[in-house]
Design a protein around this motif. Structure first.
Motif, short mmCIF file in Angstrom:
data_model
loop_
_atom_site.label_atom_id
_atom_site.label_comp_id
_atom_site.label_asym_id
_atom_site.label_seq_id
_atom_site.Cartn_x
_atom_site.Cartn_y
_atom_site.Cartn_z
N SER A 170 95.94 11.89 7.18
CA SER A 170 95.52 11.22 5.93
C SER A 170 94.00 11.13 5.85
O SER A 170 93.44 11.00 4.75
N GLU A 171 93.33 11.15 6.98
CA GLU A 171 91.86 11.07 6.98
C GLU A 171 91.22 12.33 6.40
O GLU A 171 90.05 12.31 6.03
N LYS A 191 87.91 13.32 15.06
CA LYS A 191 87.41 12.37 14.07
C LYS A 191 86.11 12.91 13.51
O LYS A 191 85.19 13.21 14.29
N LYS A 242 98.45 9.12 10.20
CA LYS A 242 97.15 8.43 10.12
C LYS A 242 95.99 9.45 10.14
O LYS A 242 95.13 9.43 9.26
N VAL A 243 96.02 10.36 11.12
CA VAL A 243 94.86 11.25 11.27
C VAL A 243 94.85 12.36 10.21
O VAL A 243 93.78 12.81 9.81
#
Lengths: 357, 435
Positions: free
Chosen positions: A133-134, A85, A130-131
């Motif tokens: 797309s970040e 992240k 999800k990750v």
């Protein structure tokens, strides 16, 4: 100049194209004045369910600053490094957890119709989307990899082919009586097809295999095949070799055999071309087919032992053809920029999130 | 005001003929070409495959993305086509992931199954679903399943068969299937005739010609009786020509057989496909469909011959057995077949033109009643509409199976995600949802 971390995944005791890519990228970033380093976590799959824990682990690592230096950008590479992240994250995707994607339903995946397997597949697919797309910037190392992203995760990305790790150091020498195989030794790379093809190949031709096994039992299997077909003098396992040795092996081979199943990219193809050698590959070899064209710069054969054997014989019997195909490969790689100046473009794209406010 | 879309959504899993790239050996693709368009006025159909492409002007969807689309906008019916072909392996994989209506073109499986299914969970899924008791073993033993599509039939609450014999065999061999404890209609295994195009080229052969034009599309395997056909032709004392349409893999063996039986007036034609057969049969006098097989089916070839109005010889067994005697000529299997066949061919040769014409008309009429693609499409439409409420019930219960899988995966990770910092990551990544 920026502080950049390249995120890699380490499988201890093995070395493959992904490790080369991470190391070369760091080197090239440094050469352009950035302060770059790698962050690697080990990957161990004792069970496929453990992939969730491995992914979550990346999520928890605080990458914001080290030794008083703030990190400006992270560049993720292969599964599950892109679970990290970070506000500015690029991905240069090597591959995802392929058993739940493109290898699903093949002998290279153990995901069955068990509800547990299906639950795991869905968890990983949803979380991947999800990750990924970040990411501020999404790319893949080949069209094959980017197409998979689009097909399975409904995400688009840019194709950034990794330039050759040894740049323009490759050489061309003789067309000697051996076929070269380079890469990790595991089932999916299908080195066994070349070994099993040898009985139908002219008996003065040898197979030289560079690389180390990263799968239990694979060498025993090869040795059985060698015993069965009395190939003791015709197959040589060279293990890991130095860059100089590798250049020399490419330079003097007759051709390079590289026919993995649905390969992501494959440096080997381009290294062969840089050494003016034709590549023998298979119709289902994925990213390799983005470069190898049948009877233009190599041979694209059916993924069978017979077809590989006949392909090798064709080049053995017609060395002019081998030379001609190798030369075409060289012309391609020379004009593509992948031997020298390709890094400028790759790095400018990968660090493009730095320009975002 | 909300306008409701009255069309039911159907997920259609099948090998397809993409953009003119014909998978000529796929019966499922042939069926889809003929039927799916006719259902589009009643249903919203998404096509799922394992390959990229466009079908009927719409991009196809990858079968592994089904659950995402189903989650966003649920389908009322999942429709599978099963055949004994590698091209349909993805269908085999997926019909274990969510049950549906399956159309079986085959019941006996000869191609290698997808390796991950070697230890398929299907017996436990079946038991767990029907008895509402979800206790799955740590590792599944390899079931002793034999060569039949037990798994595929068992996992299909509604199974359709393009052969009446296969339908009967499935009923006999596979009494238990998913949802059987709550299925009320007793219509779980049905015959749905293999369709053919209504626009098939009609027989245009000048029947007064002296040379009898015979066509045959059997493969070289013993079940198709090529050896009996050749033996019969060696014995006939009429003027004939045989055109034998074969798959490319059979060319050498077909040539060998012809020379073995010393039958020389044979033309071997390659790249066997329904389209080629349709063109060929329209220019011939007599079509031979001599398949004698417990589980084999004639595919669409017999139907095409009848639709073209070409008089046909069939084996009085399996599919042929169900066709009325005034529509086809029948050969009793296993009883001097070659002699029967040569006599039938000779008798046909000496029939009067109006007698031939009558058989031709009967064949055409029978095919229009039974094999016209719009008839099959109507039948399939009725089945979809009738079964949709039943499937909504099935899918509700199926969520328990899915939930069970998710909980088990998390249980395997319990020691990890129970730690505070990883628990948050698990939660953030959605791993804890619905569990």
């Amino acid at each position: 100049m920026a502080n950049i971390l390249v995120l890699g995944v380490k499988i201890p005791f093995t070395k493959g194209g992904a490790e080369t890519l991470v190391n070369t990228l760091v080197k090239e970033l440094k050469a352009r004045g950035h302060d770059a380093d790698t962050v690697e976590l080990p990957l161990s799959f004792n069970s496929k369910e453990a992939s969730l824990g491995q992914s979550a682990l990346w999520r928890t690592v605080d990458l914001s600053s080290f030794g008083g230096k703030n990190v400006d950008l992270v560049i993720a590479t292969k599964f599950p490094s892109y679970y990290a992240k970070f506000p500015k994250k690029s991905v240069w995707l090597v591959h995802q957890y392929r058993e739940s994607y493109d290898l699903y339903g093949t002998r290279f995946s153990d995901f069955s119709d068990d509800p547990r397997d299906e639950a795991l597949r869905r968890m990983l697919t949803d979380a991947d989307r999800k990750v990924l797309s970040e990411c501020s910037y999404i790319s893949g190392i080949s069209k094959n990899v980017v197409d998979r992203l689009n097909k399975y995760n409904d995400l688009s990305g840019e194709v950034l082919y990794p330039p050759l790790p040894l740049g323009n150091k490759y050489q061309s020498g003789n067309f000697s009586d051996y076929i070269l195989s380079v890469g990790r030794i595991c089932t999916i790379k299908r080195v066994d097809m070349a070994i099993k093809a040898l009985p139908i190949v002219h008996n003065f031709i040898k197979l030289k295999v560079v690389g180390t096994p990263d799968e239990g039992g694979v060498m025993e299997y090869f040795k059985n095949e060698i015993d069965k077909h009395h190939l003791w003098d015709r197959v040589e396992f060279l293990g890991r070799v130095s860059d100089e040795e590798l250049i020399n092996l490419y330079a003097n081979s007759l051709a390079v055999y590289y026919a993995p199943f649905d390969e992501d990219y494959g440096y080997v193809t381009l290294e062969a071309f840089a050494s003016k050698k034709p590549v023998i590959t298979a119709q289902d070899s994925g990213g390799v087919l983005e470069f190898v064209k049948h009877e233009v710069n190599g041979l694209v054969v059916e993924p069978t032992i017979d077809a590989v054997g006949h392909g090798i014989n064709k080049l053995v019997e017609d060395r002019e053809l081998a030379k001609r195909l190798g030369l075409q490969g060289y012309k391609f790689i020379e004009s593509s920029g992948l031997m020298t100046h390709g890094w400028e473009h790759v790095i400018s794209r990968l660090i493009s999130p730095l320009n975002l406010s | 005001m909300t306008i409701l879309n009255s069309k039911l959504r159907v997920a259609w899993f099948s090998p397809l003929n993409f953009d003119g790239k014909v998978r000529s050996s796929s019966t499922s693709a042939y069926f889809t070409d003929l039927v799916s368009n006719k259902l589009k006025t009643s249903f919203e159909i998404d096509f799922y495959t394992d390959a990229d492409g466009e079908y009927q002007g719409t991009p196809t969807l990858n079968y592994l993305s089904f659950y995402q689309h189903h989650r966003k906008n649920p389908y009322s019916i999942v429709f599978y086509q099963f055949e004994d072909s590698k091209a349909a392996n993805f269908v085999r994989m997926h019909l274990g992931l969510i049950p549906g209506i399956t159309l079986f073109h085959d019941l006996l499986i000869k191609v290698e199954m997808p390796p991950p299914l070697t230890f398929s969970a299907w017996p436990e899924i079946l038991k767990g679903f029907n008895q509402n008791s979800l206790t799955f073993p740590k590792k599944y033993p390899q079931p002793d399943r034999g060569p039949f599509a037990y798994r595929e039939v068992s996992l299909s609450p509604v199974s359709l068969f393009t052969s009446q014999r296969l339908c009967g065999e499935a009923k006999r061999l596979v009494p238990d299937f998913i949802g059987s404890n709550e299925y009320q209609g007793q219509l779980s295994k049905l015959y749905l005739p293999m369709p053919t195009s209504d626009n098939v080229q009609l027989s245009m052969r000048d029947k007064s010609k002296d040379v009898l034009e015979i066509v045959f599309a059997g493969d070289v395997g013993v079940e198709h009786r090529a050896h009996k056909v050749l033996l019969a032709l060696r014995e006939v004392s009429i003027d004939y020509r045989l055109k034998w349409l074969v798959s490319n893999k059979d060319i050498s063996r077909a040539k060998e057989l012809c020379s073995e039986f010393a039958v020389l007036n044979v033309e071997i034609l390659v790249e066997k496909s329904p389209k080629k057969w349709s063109e060929l049969v329209a220019k011939s006098d007599l079509a031979l469909h001599t398949l004698f097989s417990v589980y084999g089916t004639p595919g669409p070839y017999l139907q095409i011959s009848l639709m073209a109005g070409t008089p046909s010889v069939v084996t009085d067994f399996a599919e042929g057995e169900y066709i009325p005697n005034d529509v086809v000529f029948k050969i009793e299997p296993g009883n001097q077949e070659a002699q029967q066949l040569s006599k039938t061919i000779e008798s046909f040769y000496f029939l009067k033109l109006d007698e031939r014409e009558a058989i031709s008309k009967n064949a055409r009429r029978y095919a229009l009643e039974n094999y016209a693609s719009n008839v099959t499409a109507e039948n399939l439409k009725d089945i979809f509409l009738r079964e949709a409420p039943f499937f909504s019930n099935i899918y509700r219960h199926w969520q328990d199976i899915e939930m069970f899988g998710r909980q088990e995966v998390l249980a395997a990770n319990f020691e990890i995600f129970d730690q505070k910092y990883l628990h948050d990551a698990f939660k953030e990544l959605g791993f804890l949802e619905n569990a």
